[in-house]
Design an enzyme around this catalytic site. Structure first.
Site, short mmCIF file in Angstrom:
data_model
loop_
_atom_site.label_atom_id
_atom_site.label_comp_id
_atom_site.label_asym_id
_atom_site.label_seq_id
_atom_site.Cartn_x
_atom_site.Cartn_y
_atom_site.Cartn_z
N GLN A 71 18.01 -35.56 -6.44
CA GLN A 71 16.98 -36.53 -6.11
C GLN A 71 17.55 -37.76 -5.39
OE1 GLN A 71 14.91 -36.35 -10.30
NE2 GLN A 71 13.43 -37.08 -8.82
N ASP A 238 15.64 -32.02 -8.86
CA ASP A 238 16.42 -31.16 -9.74
C ASP A 238 15.95 -31.17 -11.19
OD1 ASP A 238 17.31 -33.77 -10.12
OD2 ASP A 238 19.42 -33.33 -9.68
#
Length: 472
Positions: A71, A238
């Protein structure tokens, strides 16, 4: 048999799993490494993806593909679709000052008021990891690069875009094809998790202009097709992809013990924590994903094992051999400072030492109990935001430790599920890819061990309170 591909493009590596869309059975897989550093050109991710795909036997027979990715990474594209500069990753801290400035500016100099503004506007108080703070830093430190930005996206967005056949030279038509999902957009700092909309005024005040942003897709929308005809799913950040990978639903809390710790929940309502402890993200299935990070997890076990001159296996055996409570020893495991609670300058400390209890076994036990108590703080922060925790899904390398499992069952007081070790992010992406084929997420079986909650033991509660009082 329809096949789907799940991709995990993390900080360290790219992993690809090919699974049966109906059963989730693993057919084949591949992996490739990423370069080290907190600033990486996205081309390295694309190269690693090609290597991992080749190692997994290719995508020619795959019906759908999805990308889960690290991210927050700042990927800036120019008007032709070229990368303006190497991406600043989530772990690049040069924008810490920019984060503090954004908070103060929003509160007209009052940091507390600014934090309340950001929590309500986006769900997350700015920290150095967020994309927005990196763009704010870029505008102040590299104004020429900032002015060239025609579009901003995230690592998983960029890889999905490349899978669709776009790249440098695609021009405005290509930029218009950028897609993302709620989970990753919610970690940018310029997206409202509660409303599901971008906040262009935030970007303009930070970057100086509003670049094109990827269209935000629903959980099972289709981003497009690869040149070979495979459907490309929305993808996810994720943590959200990992939640899909372990089958987390409403009422589930995922507790991850890696080098650092993560505690996140699938919730029906968005979080807005002005303290900054809880990040108010979205999940990949239409719900919300309030998340807490801790800085110290298995690295505490590694350091203690090294001090005792034992292997990790021997360390776990020592911890199991000691009585619950470690004979009165309490380790506060803030070896690298801490984020939950927010004590960045804290250090670790060992309390309650006597000649009788100062043994290798008790020290090992205290390390495990301290880390689990630290994660319990994360759980408490989520519960303070209204999160209902019915089950804990314990993942990460540390979750396989029998000592961790025993202590977690005692201290957390909630039923625990421990999935088999796996590529949870890639598996979650594969599950999403299967979902775009059928219109619903498949219910793949999860190979896991269930641990019943420990008894309501006053002694256990007293140990947690003892731990909490030491850092208070």
């Amino acid at each position: 048999m329809a096949l789907v591909a799940g991709i995990d493009s993390s900080t360290q590596s790219c992993k690809v799993v090919i699974r049966d869309a109906d059963t989730g059975a693993l057919v084949r897989q591949g992996r490739a490494s990423h370069p080290d550093g907190t600033e990486v050109h996205p081309d390295h991710w694309w190269t690693a993806l090609q290597e991992a795909v080749a190692a997994a036997g290719g995508l020619d027979d795959v019906a759908a593909v999805s990308v889960g990715g690290q991210q927050h990474g700042m990927v800036c594209l120019d008007s032709e679709g070229g990368v303006v500069r190497p991406a600043l990753l989530w772990n690049d801290t040069r924008s810490a000052g920019a984060a503090a400035d954004l908070i103060k500016e929003a509160g007209d100099g009052d940091a507390a008021a600014g934090a309340r503004y950001w929590a309500q506007a986006t769900g997350t108080v700015p920290v150095a990891s967020l994309t927005l703070t990196k763009l704010h830093w870029l505008a102040a430190n590299e104004p020429e690069n900032a002015a060239r930005i025609a579009a901003v996206c995230l690592p998983h967005d960029w890889l999905s875009w490349r899978l669709l056949g776009y790249g440098e030279g695609s021009g405005q038509e290509g930029l218009a094809a950028l897609r993302t999902d709620r989970s990753d957009a919610s970690g940018t700092g310029y997206f409202s998790t509660a409303t599901g909309e971008y906040l262009p005024e935030v970007l303009k005040s930070s970057l100086g202009h509003v670049p094109l942003l990827p269209k935000v897709l629903g959980p099972l929308d289709v981003a497009g097709k690869t040149p070979a005809g495979a459907l490309v799913a929305p993808g996810a950040g994720d943590n959200a992809a990992a939640g899909l990978g372990v089958g987390a639903g409403l009422g589930d809390v995922v507790m991850s013990l890696g080098t650092s710790g993560t505690v996140f929940a699938v919730s029906a309502t968005p979080a807005a924590d002005a303290s900054g402890l809880v990040a108010g993200f979205a999940d990949a299935a239409g719900h919300y994903l309030p998340l807490v990070c801790t800085l110290n997890a298995t690295r505490v076990f590694d350091a203690t094992a090294a001090l005792l001159d034992v292997s990790i296996g021997e360390f776990n055996d020592l911890a199991l051999s000691a009585e619950s409570g470690a004979g009165g020893l309490t380790l506060v495991p803030y070896f690298d400072g801490e984020r939950t609670p927010n004590l960045p300058d804290a250090t670790g400390s060992l309390h309650g030492i006597t000649r009788a209890n100062y043994t290798p076994a008790n020290l090992a036990r205290a390390a495990v109990e301290g880390v689990v108590c630290s994660l319990a703080d994360g759980l408490a922060a989520l519960q303070a935001q209204g999160v209902e925790a019915r089950r804990i899904i314990l993942v990460g390398g540390g979750a396989q430790s029998a000592a961790v499992q025993e202590v977690a069952a005692q201290l957390l007081g909630i039923n625990i599920t421990v999935p088999r070790p796996g590529e949870y992010v890639a598996d979650g992406a594969a599950r999403q890819a299967a979902g775009v084929l059928t219109g619903h997420f498949p219910q793949w079986a999860l190979d896991a061990v269930d641990l019943p909650a420990g008894k309501d033991d006053a002694g256990v509660l007293a140990r947690y309170r003892r731990y909490a009082s030491l850092y208070a």
